[in-house]
Design a protein around this motif. Structure first.
Motif, PDB file in Angstrom:
ATOM      1  N   TYR A  95      71.113  43.722  38.406  1.00  0.00           N
ATOM      2  CA  TYR A  95      70.187  43.158  39.397  1.00  0.00           C
ATOM      3  C   TYR A  95      68.813  43.823  39.307  1.00  0.00           C
ATOM      4  O   TYR A  95      67.798  43.181  39.611  1.00  0.00           O
ATOM      5  N   ARG A  96      68.775  45.065  38.885  1.00  0.00           N
ATOM      6  CA  ARG A  96      67.474  45.721  38.692  1.00  0.00           C
ATOM      7  C   ARG A  96      66.716  45.071  37.537  1.00  0.00           C
ATOM      8  O   ARG A  96      65.508  44.796  37.644  1.00  0.00           O
ATOM      9  N   SER A  97      67.418  44.783  36.439  1.00  0.00           N
ATOM     10  CA  SER A  97      66.767  44.114  35.304  1.00  0.00           C
ATOM     11  C   SER A  97      66.315  42.712  35.681  1.00  0.00           C
ATOM     12  O   SER A  97      65.229  42.264  35.272  1.00  0.00           O
ATOM     13  N   ASP A  98      67.124  42.013  36.461  1.00  0.00           N
ATOM     14  CA  ASP A  98      66.749  40.672  36.900  1.00  0.00           C
ATOM     15  C   ASP A  98      65.503  40.716  37.769  1.00  0.00           C
ATOM     16  O   ASP A  98      64.597  39.868  37.627  1.00  0.00           O
ATOM     17  N   LEU A  99      65.406  41.701  38.662  1.00  0.00           N
ATOM     18  CA  LEU A  99      64.215  41.827  39.508  1.00  0.00           C
ATOM     19  C   LEU A  99      62.985  42.172  38.671  1.00  0.00           C
ATOM     20  O   LEU A  99      61.886  41.648  38.928  1.00  0.00           O
ATOM     21  N   GLU A 100      63.142  43.017  37.674  1.00  0.00           N
ATOM     22  CA  GLU A 100      62.004  43.365  36.820  1.00  0.00           C
ATOM     23  C   GLU A 100      61.506  42.163  36.027  1.00  0.00           C
ATOM     24  O   GLU A 100      60.294  41.971  35.858  1.00  0.00           O
ATOM     25  N   GLU A 101      62.437  41.326  35.545  1.00  0.00           N
ATOM     26  CA  GLU A 101      62.020  40.124  34.810  1.00  0.00           C
ATOM     27  C   GLU A 101      61.272  39.155  35.712  1.00  0.00           C
ATOM     28  O   GLU A 101      60.271  38.550  35.307  1.00  0.00           O
ATOM     29  N   LEU A 102      61.764  38.976  36.944  1.00  0.00           N
ATOM     30  CA  LEU A 102      61.076  38.065  37.867  1.00  0.00           C
ATOM     31  C   LEU A 102      59.706  38.609  38.274  1.00  0.00           C
ATOM     32  O   LEU A 102      58.763  37.833  38.489  1.00  0.00           O
ATOM     33  N   SER A 103      59.576  39.913  38.370  1.00  0.00           N
ATOM     34  CA  SER A 103      58.292  40.508  38.762  1.00  0.00           C
ATOM     35  C   SER A 103      57.229  40.314  37.691  1.00  0.00           C
ATOM     36  O   SER A 103      56.030  40.270  37.998  1.00  0.00           O
ATOM     37  N   LEU A 104      57.639  40.198  36.437  1.00  0.00           N
ATOM     38  CA  LEU A 104      56.679  39.989  35.343  1.00  0.00           C
ATOM     39  C   LEU A 104      56.279  38.538  35.186  1.00  0.00           C
ATOM     40  O   LEU A 104      55.358  38.238  34.416  1.00  0.00           O
ATOM     41  N   GLY A 105      56.904  37.603  35.902  1.00  0.00           N
ATOM     42  CA  GLY A 105      56.617  36.183  35.774  1.00  0.00           C
ATOM     43  C   GLY A 105      55.492  35.736  36.682  1.00  0.00           C
ATOM     44  O   GLY A 105      54.752  36.553  37.253  1.00  0.00           O
ATOM     45  N   PRO A 106      55.351  34.415  36.848  1.00  0.00           N
ATOM     46  CA  PRO A 106      54.296  33.872  37.719  1.00  0.00           C
ATOM     47  C   PRO A 106      54.535  34.221  39.176  1.00  0.00           C
ATOM     48  O   PRO A 106      55.632  34.628  39.573  1.00  0.00           O
ATOM     49  N   ARG A 107      53.496  34.006  39.982  1.00  0.00           N
ATOM     50  CA  ARG A 107      53.546  34.392  41.396  1.00  0.00           C
ATOM     51  C   ARG A 107      53.335  33.197  42.323  1.00  0.00           C
ATOM     52  O   ARG A 107      52.692  33.323  43.358  1.00  0.00           O
ATOM     53  N   ASP A 108      53.897  32.043  41.966  1.00  0.00           N
ATOM     54  CA  ASP A 108      53.772  30.892  42.848  1.00  0.00           C
ATOM     55  C   ASP A 108      54.795  30.987  43.983  1.00  0.00           C
ATOM     56  O   ASP A 108      55.526  31.980  44.108  1.00  0.00           O
ATOM     57  N   ALA A 109      54.830  29.948  44.820  1.00  0.00           N
ATOM     58  CA  ALA A 109      55.692  29.993  46.013  1.00  0.00           C
ATOM     59  C   ALA A 109      57.171  30.067  45.640  1.00  0.00           C
ATOM     60  O   ALA A 109      57.944  30.836  46.223  1.00  0.00           O
ATOM     61  N   VAL A 110      57.572  29.277  44.643  1.00  0.00           N
ATOM     62  CA  VAL A 110      58.984  29.281  44.238  1.00  0.00           C
ATOM     63  C   VAL A 110      59.364  30.625  43.650  1.00  0.00           C
ATOM     64  O   VAL A 110      60.425  31.184  43.938  1.00  0.00           O
ATOM     65  N   ALA A 111      58.493  31.180  42.814  1.00  0.00           N
ATOM     66  CA  ALA A 111      58.766  32.478  42.191  1.00  0.00           C
ATOM     67  C   ALA A 111      58.832  33.589  43.238  1.00  0.00           C
ATOM     68  O   ALA A 111      59.679  34.493  43.142  1.00  0.00           O
ATOM     69  N   MET A 112      57.970  33.527  44.237  1.00  0.00           N
ATOM     70  CA  MET A 112      57.995  34.564  45.269  1.00  0.00           C
ATOM     71  C   MET A 112      59.292  34.502  46.094  1.00  0.00           C
ATOM     72  O   MET A 112      59.840  35.537  46.483  1.00  0.00           O
ATOM     73  N   ALA A 113      59.786  33.291  46.327  1.00  0.00           N
ATOM     74  CA  ALA A 113      61.065  33.157  47.040  1.00  0.00           C
ATOM     75  C   ALA A 113      62.197  33.762  46.223  1.00  0.00           C
ATOM     76  O   ALA A 113      63.082  34.453  46.756  1.00  0.00           O
ATOM     77  N   ARG A 114      62.172  33.520  44.908  1.00  0.00           N
ATOM     78  CA  ARG A 114      63.202  34.102  44.039  1.00  0.00           C
ATOM     79  C   ARG A 114      63.090  35.626  43.996  1.00  0.00           C
ATOM     80  O   ARG A 114      64.104  36.334  43.974  1.00  0.00           O
ATOM     81  N   ILE A 115      61.884  36.117  43.997  1.00  0.00           N
ATOM     82  CA  ILE A 115      61.687  37.574  43.972  1.00  0.00           C
ATOM     83  C   ILE A 115      62.208  38.214  45.257  1.00  0.00           C
ATOM     84  O   ILE A 115      62.848  39.275  45.225  1.00  0.00           O
TER      85      ILE A 115
END
Length: 382
Positions: free
Chosen positions: A279-299
């Motif tokens: 889950y730490r690796s998954d959070l790091e991958e999401l943090s490096l991606g885009p910062r739109d509304a959908v991505a922020m909800a996933r983060i």
């Protein structure tokens, strides 16, 4: 005139023969003539007035419940009359305007409605259970996928893992200690089996010497001395066997229960560590991606899962540290007592000091089997 004719027709009794067929009445002709006369009157007055008169006749007519069926001839015995009110049947409502019988809904419709509603509630409950199980399987599948991905990444050197060098060194020492203690347990059981066989052989040899001393007068003393010696060795052997069995039982408890319990906690800790890294690796991958509304909800969702796994990992890590500490203290205490017992018992037996051997067993509160019990203990049968 119309009222008198319809009243006569309504109160007319229908004769029934013995075979159930209706008979003929002399009044049939008069009824037919009356009907024809009524038809001609309706033609003259008009359709509107005829309809209104017919409605009045139907409304003012006799009650259907008061009509009867006569089983004899016209004017027969009164006991042959059967009231129609006693005849069971579905409830109906008579519509005089349209000259129809309309069924009335009663208890049956209410029962049908309640049964259908209960079946719908049962279906809803079943659907809720199925959805809950589906969500559980979905979460399990997602968690398994992430952990498998993290494990493969670690094996191929592409993923990072959380490392606690001091704790992992203690865990490795425990596993190595368990392997060595298992070897000690295996050898102690082998010694118990061999020594048990030797004691049984000494017992049989002593009985044989005693029998020969009775049958050989010229060698009675020699056979008698050897018989007594073998019996004494057999008695001391049984005492030593009791001490060795106690030693084997204590080592078995330490290895297969105490150490095994700690290793089970360590296994849970390692699984929690793997989930935490996944889950730490998954959070790091999401943090490096885009910062739109959908991505922020996933983060945000990943951050919550990461925190849950982090708390679980730290809790199990603390449990492992505590169990390792208590295991080490317990191991030293148990082994100090068992090694002292083993040494004193073996030394007293081979020195021929029966008194010291018995004192050793009393010191450690060891009770021997009853005299004459030739069956080995359950530890000896292993």
């Amino acid at each position: 005139m119309t009222d008198s004719i319809m009243s006569k027709a309504a109160t007319m009794e229908i004769p029934i023969n013995s075979n159930g067929d209706t008979g003929t009445l002399p009044e049939d002709d008069s009824l037919e003539q009356a009907a024809k006369l009524q038809w001609s009157l309706d033609e003259k007055v008009g359709s509107s007035r005829g309809t209104r008169d017919l409605q009045q006749v139907m409304v003012s007519g006799p009650n259907l419940n008061e009509t009867s069926i006569v089983s004899g001839g016209y004017g027969g015995a009164a006991e042959g009359i059967i009231p129609t009110s006693s005849i069971k049947g579905p409830a109906v409502r008579y519509n005089a305007e349209f000259n129809k019988r309309i069924p009335v809904q009663g208890l049956g419709s209410n029962m049908h409605h309640s049964s259908s509603s209960s079946s719908m509630m049962a279906e809803e409950a079943t659907r809720g259970v199925a959805v809950e199980k589906l969500e559980t399987v979905k979460k399990w599948g997602l968690n398994t996928y992430k952990c498998t991905k993290q494990m493969i990444s670690e094996r191929f050197g592409r993923g990072s893992r959380t490392v606690d060098l001091e704790l992992e060194a203690q865990i490795e020492v425990l596993r190595d200690t368990k392997r060595k203690y298992e070897n000690v347990l295996r050898l102690a059981r082998a010694l118990t089996n061999h020594f048990y066989n030797m004691v049984q052989t000494q017992h049989a040899l002593g009985d044989t010497f005693a029998d020969l001393s009775q049958k050989s007068p010229e060698l009675r003393d020699e056979f008698g001395y050897n018989a007594e010696t073998q019996k004494l060795l057999c008695k001391n052997g049984e005492t030593l066997l009791g001490a060795i069995n106690f030693f084997v039982s204590s080592i078995n408890t330490l290895v297969n229960k105490t150490m095994e319990d700690t290793l089970m906690t360590i296994k849970m800790y390692e699984n929690a560590r793997l989930e935490f890294d996944a889950y730490r690796s998954d959070l790091e991958e999401l943090s490096l991606g885009p910062r739109d509304a959908v991505a922020m909800a996933r983060i945000d969702a990943a951050q919550q899962q990461y925190q849950v796994q982090k708390d679980k990992y730290e809790r199990l890590r603390s449990d492992v540290i505590i169990k390792l500490k208590f295991l080490e203290e317990n191991k030293v205490k148990v082994m100090h007592k068992q090694l002292l017992l083993f040494h004193n018992a073996i030394s007293a037996y081979f020195a021929g000091n029966q008194e010291q051997l018995e004192q050793t067993l009393k010191q450690f509160n060891i009770k021997l089997r009853p005299p004459g019990a030739d069956k080995p203990s359950w530890l000896e049968e292993q």
